[in-house]
Write an enzyme that holds these catalytic residues in place. Sequence first.
Site, short mmCIF file in Angstrom:
data_model
loop_
_atom_site.label_atom_id
_atom_site.label_comp_id
_atom_site.label_asym_id
_atom_site.label_seq_id
_atom_site.Cartn_x
_atom_site.Cartn_y
_atom_site.Cartn_z
N LEU A 11 -9.03 -7.01 -3.13
CA LEU A 11 -7.92 -7.66 -3.80
C LEU A 11 -6.81 -7.97 -2.81
CD1 LEU A 11 -7.11 -8.41 -6.78
CD2 LEU A 11 -5.76 -6.30 -6.80
N SER A 12 -6.24 -9.15 -2.94
CA SER A 12 -5.12 -9.56 -2.09
C SER A 12 -3.89 -9.81 -2.95
CB SER A 12 -5.48 -10.83 -1.31
OG SER A 12 -6.54 -10.58 -0.41
N GLY A 99 -5.87 1.83 9.68
CA GLY A 99 -5.71 0.69 8.77
C GLY A 99 -4.27 0.21 8.77
N ASP A 101 -2.58 -1.37 6.62
CA ASP A 101 -1.85 -1.09 5.38
C ASP A 101 -1.28 0.32 5.39
OD1 ASP A 101 -4.45 -0.05 5.29
OD2 ASP A 101 -4.70 -0.42 3.15
#
Length: 279
Positions: A11-12, A99, A101
Amino acid sequence: MILDLDIGNTLSKWRLKDADSSEIRSRGAVWTREEWKPGSDIPDLDVVEAVRISSVARQAVLEQTVTLLQSRVRSVHVARSVPEALGVMNGYEEPHRLGVDRWMGVLAGYQLAGGCCAVDCGSAITIDFVLPGGRHLGGYILPGLRLMKESLQLGTRNVAIDPDSEAEELLLPGRRTVEAVNHGIYLAAVSAVNRIYAEVCDREGIALPLLLTGGDARVVARGVHSPHAIWPDMVYGGLEACFPLTAAERAGRMSGAPRVPEPAGLEKIRAGLAFSMLL
């Protein structure tokens, strides 16, 4: 306008931010894909002056996205995991393998709280620690609620846990298969977050503020014992801190940042940990 992109493996998420007022004008999410279509997958780029990207998708997806954006937008900023940034020392032996994020969450949490435990409740649940002074300890990764449910292959993966359910209800034995699955994975997730937080605070001798983000943050937070805050835009906060483009950002103000939760005393955390180890 500023377009912020948080590109995940599945999901973006995106949002549009006014470059003058720093107000969030719109936001949305789409499935991550190889080819992006402005006006459909992401907003119409005619109004966008700059783009900031955090991506954990495959390199080909990031490269295709950047190529598209650079042909339409004047300024494109891509976040990378680096050995040190904004006063934080990356705790990974190979910093680029953290990562991005998670790195954005750590940087945002540190700018807000000066040391914290950052928990991202997405496809995976990631738990990272950064101490006052900026030493990132590294972290933990475990399957998220959806991945745990899919791994059981019991045909219940499309029945989500109600985020408004009370934690006490979710901790009861299930009386239907879907309840048994939902309650079991919920207990596994919140038990891991509670135990890891307490173990690390005990070992480091400090009670850290606890910040949660991600799609399942609201439901996981209901079972978290320690004081905490939910910050949906924590990854975006990291992008703002790394690439400040507005007057508010340059002054250190990150959009949607919560009030920093006052952590429980270290002795209380240790007492709870000692009790859980007796069970």
